[in-house]
Design a protein around this motif. Structure first.
Motif, short mmCIF file in Angstrom:
data_model
loop_
_atom_site.label_atom_id
_atom_site.label_comp_id
_atom_site.label_asym_id
_atom_site.label_seq_id
_atom_site.Cartn_x
_atom_site.Cartn_y
_atom_site.Cartn_z
N GLU A 62 -43.62 -61.16 -47.54
CA GLU A 62 -43.08 -60.83 -45.97
C GLU A 62 -43.42 -61.83 -44.98
O GLU A 62 -42.30 -62.22 -44.27
CB GLU A 62 -43.26 -59.39 -45.81
CG GLU A 62 -42.58 -58.49 -46.75
CD GLU A 62 -41.07 -58.21 -46.68
OE1 GLU A 62 -40.62 -59.13 -45.55
OE2 GLU A 62 -40.51 -57.83 -47.50
N TRP A 93 -37.92 -63.29 -56.08
CA TRP A 93 -38.39 -62.40 -55.12
C TRP A 93 -37.58 -62.76 -53.84
O TRP A 93 -37.18 -62.05 -53.12
CB TRP A 93 -39.80 -62.09 -54.75
CG TRP A 93 -40.21 -61.28 -53.93
CD1 TRP A 93 -40.58 -59.98 -54.23
CD2 TRP A 93 -40.32 -61.35 -52.40
NE1 TRP A 93 -40.89 -59.36 -53.08
CE2 TRP A 93 -40.52 -60.22 -51.89
CE3 TRP A 93 -40.14 -62.49 -51.51
CZ2 TRP A 93 -40.89 -59.95 -50.65
CZ3 TRP A 93 -40.28 -62.20 -50.11
CH2 TRP A 93 -40.69 -61.06 -49.80
N ASN A 96 -33.67 -62.08 -53.94
CA ASN A 96 -33.45 -60.47 -53.78
C ASN A 96 -33.78 -60.11 -52.31
O ASN A 96 -32.94 -59.40 -51.70
CB ASN A 96 -34.36 -59.99 -54.77
CG ASN A 96 -34.25 -60.10 -56.13
OD1 ASN A 96 -32.87 -60.49 -56.10
ND2 ASN A 96 -34.85 -59.80 -57.15
N ARG A 97 -34.91 -60.70 -51.64
CA ARG A 97 -35.09 -60.47 -50.44
C ARG A 97 -34.07 -60.88 -49.34
O ARG A 97 -33.93 -60.08 -48.33
CB ARG A 97 -36.59 -60.98 -49.99
CG ARG A 97 -36.97 -60.72 -48.64
CD ARG A 97 -37.12 -59.27 -48.35
NE ARG A 97 -37.58 -58.97 -46.97
CZ ARG A 97 -36.97 -58.73 -46.01
NH1 ARG A 97 -35.68 -58.53 -46.15
NH2 ARG A 97 -37.23 -58.30 -44.77
N ARG A 98 -33.47 -62.07 -49.71
CA ARG A 98 -32.35 -62.39 -48.79
C ARG A 98 -30.94 -61.81 -48.95
O ARG A 98 -30.33 -61.40 -48.06
CB ARG A 98 -31.93 -63.88 -49.25
CG ARG A 98 -32.99 -65.13 -48.65
CD ARG A 98 -32.57 -66.35 -48.78
NE ARG A 98 -32.38 -66.93 -50.14
CZ ARG A 98 -33.23 -67.28 -50.89
NH1 ARG A 98 -34.38 -67.56 -50.44
NH2 ARG A 98 -32.81 -67.67 -52.06
N GLN A 99 -30.85 -61.17 -50.07
CA GLN A 99 -29.80 -59.97 -50.41
C GLN A 99 -30.04 -58.90 -49.70
O GLN A 99 -29.02 -58.15 -49.03
CB GLN A 99 -29.62 -60.11 -51.82
CG GLN A 99 -29.07 -61.19 -52.33
CD GLN A 99 -27.57 -61.59 -52.08
OE1 GLN A 99 -26.77 -60.55 -51.98
NE2 GLN A 99 -27.36 -62.75 -51.89
N ARG A 100 -31.27 -58.46 -49.59
CA ARG A 100 -31.62 -57.08 -48.96
C ARG A 100 -31.27 -57.38 -47.30
O ARG A 100 -30.97 -56.32 -46.66
CB ARG A 100 -32.88 -56.73 -49.08
CG ARG A 100 -32.99 -56.27 -50.48
CD ARG A 100 -34.62 -55.24 -50.64
NE ARG A 100 -35.78 -55.85 -49.97
CZ ARG A 100 -36.49 -56.49 -50.71
NH1 ARG A 100 -36.32 -56.80 -52.19
NH2 ARG A 100 -37.80 -57.00 -50.17
N LEU A 101 -31.62 -58.42 -46.85
CA LEU A 101 -31.37 -58.87 -45.47
C LEU A 101 -30.08 -58.87 -45.11
O LEU A 101 -29.58 -58.19 -44.06
CB LEU A 101 -31.77 -60.32 -45.24
CG LEU A 101 -31.96 -60.78 -43.50
CD1 LEU A 101 -32.80 -59.72 -43.08
CD2 LEU A 101 -32.38 -61.96 -43.74
N LYS A 102 -29.11 -59.13 -46.04
CA LYS A 102 -27.62 -59.09 -45.79
C LYS A 102 -26.97 -57.49 -45.31
O LYS A 102 -26.25 -57.67 -44.86
CB LYS A 102 -26.87 -59.54 -46.94
CG LYS A 102 -26.74 -61.29 -47.05
CD LYS A 102 -26.00 -61.79 -48.09
CE LYS A 102 -25.90 -63.45 -47.88
NZ LYS A 102 -24.84 -63.87 -49.04
N ARG A 103 -27.47 -56.79 -46.21
CA ARG A 103 -27.38 -55.32 -46.13
C ARG A 103 -27.45 -54.73 -44.94
O ARG A 103 -27.94 -55.06 -44.38
CB ARG A 103 -27.87 -54.55 -47.35
CG ARG A 103 -27.39 -55.16 -48.83
CD ARG A 103 -28.17 -53.97 -49.60
NE ARG A 103 -28.30 -54.68 -51.04
CZ ARG A 103 -28.94 -54.23 -51.92
NH1 ARG A 103 -29.83 -53.42 -51.85
NH2 ARG A 103 -29.38 -55.08 -53.12
#
Length: 103
Positions: A62, A93, A96-103
């Motif tokens: 992070e 990882w 996936n973290r960049r995708q979570r940021l988009k939500r």
């Protein structure tokens, strides 16, 4: 060369359990997994299970993500070495973290 070194005759089965043919496989080719099922030992493409970073590893990832959400390959390699995982796992990882940021 002993039979143990050469392997033993095994009946190979396809996905549905149908016998394909007999062939000689190395004695250490198969091993019992956690479920007790036979699985190929140390073969490329065979998953070892899902990796999730521990709290310390997650904090490190992070911290790097906050500084740069697209870290360069040398940074990913250093992270992989520090966390004792494959560089590809670090790359995924971050994806996936960049995708979570988009939500």
């Amino acid at each position: 060369e002993s039979d143990a070194a050469r392997g033993s005759w095994k009946v190979r089965k396809d996905f549905f359990g149908q016998a394909l043919r007999e062939c000689r496989v190395p004695a250490d080719f198969l091993h019992r997994g956690a479920s007790g099922a036979m699985a190929p030992a140390a073969m490329p493409g065979i998953s070892k299970g899902r990796w999730t970073p521990d709290a310390e590893g997650r904090a490190l990832l992070e911290t790097i993500f906050q500084a740069d959400n697209f870290p360069a390959r040398p940074v990913r390699l250093q992270l992989a070495e520090a966390l004792k995982v494959n560089q590809r796992q670090i790359q995924v990882w971050f994806q996936n973290r960049r995708q979570r940021l988009k939500r």
